[in-house]
Design a protein around this motif. Structure first.
Motif, PDB file in Angstrom:
ATOM      1  N   ARG A   4       0.830  -1.340   0.084  1.00 30.61           N
ATOM      2  CA  ARG A   4       0.027   0.133   0.153  1.00 30.61           C
ATOM      3  C   ARG A   4       0.862   1.246   0.129  1.00 30.61           C
ATOM      4  O   ARG A   4       0.613   2.132  -0.595  1.00 30.61           O
ATOM      5  CB  ARG A   4      -0.817   0.056   1.166  1.00 30.61           C
ATOM      6  CG  ARG A   4      -2.029  -1.004   1.220  1.00 30.61           C
ATOM      7  CD  ARG A   4      -3.066  -1.323   2.406  1.00 30.61           C
ATOM      8  NE  ARG A   4      -3.566   0.220   2.672  1.00 30.61           N
ATOM      9  CZ  ARG A   4      -4.250   0.707   3.737  1.00 30.61           C
ATOM     10  NH1 ARG A   4      -4.261  -0.375   4.660  1.00 30.61           N
ATOM     11  NH2 ARG A   4      -4.465   1.643   3.885  1.00 30.61           N
ATOM     12  N   LEU A   5       2.031   1.226   0.803  1.00 27.65           N
ATOM     13  CA  LEU A   5       2.844   2.532   0.708  1.00 27.65           C
ATOM     14  C   LEU A   5       3.461   2.606  -0.423  1.00 27.65           C
ATOM     15  O   LEU A   5       3.564   3.873  -0.932  1.00 27.65           O
ATOM     16  CB  LEU A   5       3.842   2.287   2.066  1.00 27.65           C
ATOM     17  CG  LEU A   5       3.384   2.394   3.196  1.00 27.65           C
ATOM     18  CD1 LEU A   5       4.454   2.026   4.312  1.00 27.65           C
ATOM     19  CD2 LEU A   5       2.942   3.759   3.583  1.00 27.65           C
ATOM     20  N   LEU A   6       4.067   1.498  -1.214  1.00 24.94           N
ATOM     21  CA  LEU A   6       4.704   1.697  -2.543  1.00 24.94           C
ATOM     22  C   LEU A   6       3.558   2.201  -3.593  1.00 24.94           C
ATOM     23  O   LEU A   6       3.951   3.036  -4.464  1.00 24.94           O
ATOM     24  CB  LEU A   6       5.179   0.338  -2.708  1.00 24.94           C
ATOM     25  CG  LEU A   6       6.404  -0.128  -2.087  1.00 24.94           C
ATOM     26  CD1 LEU A   6       6.716  -1.626  -2.628  1.00 24.94           C
ATOM     27  CD2 LEU A   6       7.519   0.954  -2.502  1.00 24.94           C
ATOM     28  N   LEU A   7       2.505   1.799  -3.468  1.00 30.20           N
ATOM     29  CA  LEU A   7       1.380   2.167  -4.525  1.00 30.20           C
ATOM     30  C   LEU A   7       1.040   3.612  -4.301  1.00 30.20           C
ATOM     31  O   LEU A   7       0.860   4.430  -5.277  1.00 30.20           O
ATOM     32  CB  LEU A   7      -0.053   1.308  -4.420  1.00 30.20           C
ATOM     33  CG  LEU A   7       0.144   0.012  -4.980  1.00 30.20           C
ATOM     34  CD1 LEU A   7      -1.127  -0.913  -4.707  1.00 30.20           C
ATOM     35  CD2 LEU A   7       0.516   0.055  -6.256  1.00 30.20           C
ATOM     36  N   LEU A   8       0.839   4.122  -2.981  1.00 33.70           N
ATOM     37  CA  LEU A   8       0.523   5.482  -2.649  1.00 33.70           C
ATOM     38  C   LEU A   8       1.592   6.235  -3.044  1.00 33.70           C
ATOM     39  O   LEU A   8       1.361   7.678  -3.193  1.00 33.70           O
ATOM     40  CB  LEU A   8       0.354   5.524  -1.170  1.00 33.70           C
ATOM     41  CG  LEU A   8      -1.190   5.058  -0.756  1.00 33.70           C
ATOM     42  CD1 LEU A   8      -1.227   5.003   0.964  1.00 33.70           C
ATOM     43  CD2 LEU A   8      -2.421   5.477  -1.329  1.00 33.70           C
ATOM     44  N   LEU A   9       2.989   6.099  -2.898  1.00 34.67           N
ATOM     45  CA  LEU A   9       3.852   6.612  -3.346  1.00 34.67           C
ATOM     46  C   LEU A   9       4.481   6.787  -4.884  1.00 34.67           C
ATOM     47  O   LEU A   9       4.753   7.638  -5.721  1.00 34.67           O
ATOM     48  CB  LEU A   9       5.124   6.360  -2.643  1.00 34.67           C
ATOM     49  CG  LEU A   9       5.257   6.570  -0.976  1.00 34.67           C
ATOM     50  CD1 LEU A   9       6.504   5.953  -0.647  1.00 34.67           C
ATOM     51  CD2 LEU A   9       5.120   7.922  -0.792  1.00 34.67           C
TER      52      LEU A   9
END
Length: 486
Positions: free
Chosen positions: A8-13
């Motif tokens: 999720r963090l990678l996608l959000l970034l």
């Protein structure tokens, strides 16, 4: 947790980076369109000058080529784009007269300038065509420009925009993955620490060892651990208090019943009538029931005392296994002699770190079970000694007596009880260690707590009971060997 939160963090970034790249492509396309519009306007300005460059009809006999005197602006345009620009002059029907013959004949319907795009030798050209009245009559003049940025936009955007942005996004993805992994490492360690915990370990987690964002979660977990621990402690106290309170009246009742049973045996031996014999049988049954009840109370008390969370808080001491075995043997000799069982001892010098009173309880339960379930005339052997070879497991192991500990090989020791009774099938050994479970078809009386208590004590000593057959005979495997490695 890693695959969910990290993703999720990678996608959000990465999604914003991708959006920024698309926005960059859009603005690049808009810029190319503006430049292309300027190019069209330039061609529209040069087309009349190209028409004015025709100063008269051809002077060559039989020739169609008109007399040309290129205007300076047109001449500069063509010289500045050698190989990517050209012109064509045709008659009113589109027949070639002068210029580049690779430029297709276009027939404008009006005297307004028309624009077309063609591809020639891998280059896309923007062509302006117009019908004009010249000194040689009505002609069609065409001017081609191969430097239109909008026509070359796909290639330029691939090399100058998409490829750099793709490399940037990939590099950012690797960098973000590394950064997110490092940032989530405390959470991963916290998850692993909770997963590795023994289900009975309800000690609090140190909040200061976790990130500030996770400390509220850790505090909530600690409160939950505390509530569960208080509830478990209350249950342990209840079992211990109930068992302790039952011991005194049961002991008195057992004493009275034992006296009655002895008196009944004496009367029966003196040749009393059948009524006395029946009464003696009932008293003996009552005595056996009282013994089982008393044993159950004692075992419940021992189970409460052997609880891993309660005993683990007490310091371990040096325990002499040989001395322990020698002290247990006399306590079970009478029961073994009544059944004609050969109760033996095979010991070697062995000292370990542990709880002496718990190991005594463990060994007593194992010997009691072996004597109880071994048929008359059987054999029960108590063993202790050193395991031949280094310990391969990572379980905590006491150092060899007399060694400094650091850099020394760690040897294992064992405590074992073996009998030649019916044994326990492999598929029932796990259930046999559960509380109040008795193996199907087992003769004799019991409460199903002996092995459960022994297994609980093994957990306190960071080990587990190993159940196996004692040997193999003509009729197949037989007996039971219970070993505790320390």
């Amino acid at each position: 947790m890693k695959s969910g939160l990290q993703r999720r963090l990678l996608l959000l970034l990465l999604v914003p980076l991708g959006i920024f790249a698309l926005i960059s492509v859009y603005f690049d396309y808009q810029t190319a369109g503006s430049v292309a519009l300027q190019k069209d306007q330039q061609l529209a300005r040069l087309i009349p000058l190209l028409a004015d460059s025709v100063v008269g009809p051809g002077i060559t006999p039989g020739g169609r080529e008109p007399l040309l005197l290129l205007a300076p602006a047109v001449d500069d345009f063509l010289k500045g784009r050698v190989g990517s620009a050209g012109f064509r002059i045709s008659d009113a029907q589109g027949e070639f007269m002068a210029g580049e013959d690779w430029i297709p004949d276009l027939l404008p319907a009006t005297h307004e300038t028309e624009f077309h795009s063609i591809e020639h030798k891998g280059v896309t050209y923007r062509i302006a065509a117009q019908r004009a009245n010249t000194a040689a009559g009505g002609l069609i003049v065409q001017l081609a420009d191969g430097s239109d940025p909008r026509q070359q936009w796909v290639r330029s955007v691939l090399i100058k925009v998409l490829l750099p942005n793709l490399i940037l996004v990939l590099a950012a993805g690797f960098a973000l993955n590394w950064a997110v992994t490092r940032a989530l490492k405390p959470l991963i360690e916290l998850k692993d620490a909770v997963e590795r915990r023994n289900p009975r370990d309800l000690s609090a987690i140190d909040p200061l060892a976790t990130p500030a964002e996770v400390q509220p979660l850790v505090s909530a977990l600690n409160r939950l651990f505390g509530l569960v621990n208080d509830q478990a402690e209350g249950q342990r106290r209840f079992v211990a208090d109930a068992a302790h309170q039952l011991r005194t009246p049961l002991a008195g009742l057992q004493a009275q019943v034992e006296a009655w049973a002895q008196a009944a045996k004496v009367a029966q031996a003196a040749g009393s009538d059948g009524a006395v014999t029946l009464s003696a049988e009932k008293i003996i049954k009552l005595r056996n029931a009282t013994r089982r009840t008393s044993q159950l109370a004692n075992q419940l008390l021992a189970l409460s005392r052997a609880d891993a969370s309660a005993a683990g808080a007490q310091p371990m001491q040096r325990v002499d296994l040989k001395e322990l075995c020698e002290s247990i043997l006399p306590l079970h000799l009478d029961a073994a002699m009544r059944k004609g069982i050969d109760l033996g001892l095979e010991t070697q010098p062995a000292q370990v770190s542990g709880h002496e009173w718990l190991l005594r309880e463990l060994l007593g339960n194992l010997v009691d079970n072996a004597v109880k379930y071994t048929p008359p005339g059987g054999t029960v052997t108590i063993r202790c000694g050193r395991v031949s070879g280094l310990i391969a497991s990572d379980a905590p192991t006491p150092p060899v007596p007399g060694s400094s500990g650091a850099g020394q090989p760690r040897w294992g020791f064992f405590l074992e009880v073996e009998d030649d009774g019916p044994g326990i099938a492999p598929n029932e050994r796990g259930m046999a260690l559960q509380r109040f479970y008795r193996v199907q078809g087992t003769a004799g009386e019991g409460n199903g707590l002996g092995l459960a208590i022994a297994d609980e004590i093994a957990r306190v000593h960071h080990s587990q009971l190993e159940l196996d057959y004692a040997g193999t005979g003509p009729a197949g495997p037989y007996g039971l060997r219970v070993r505790l490695s320390l």
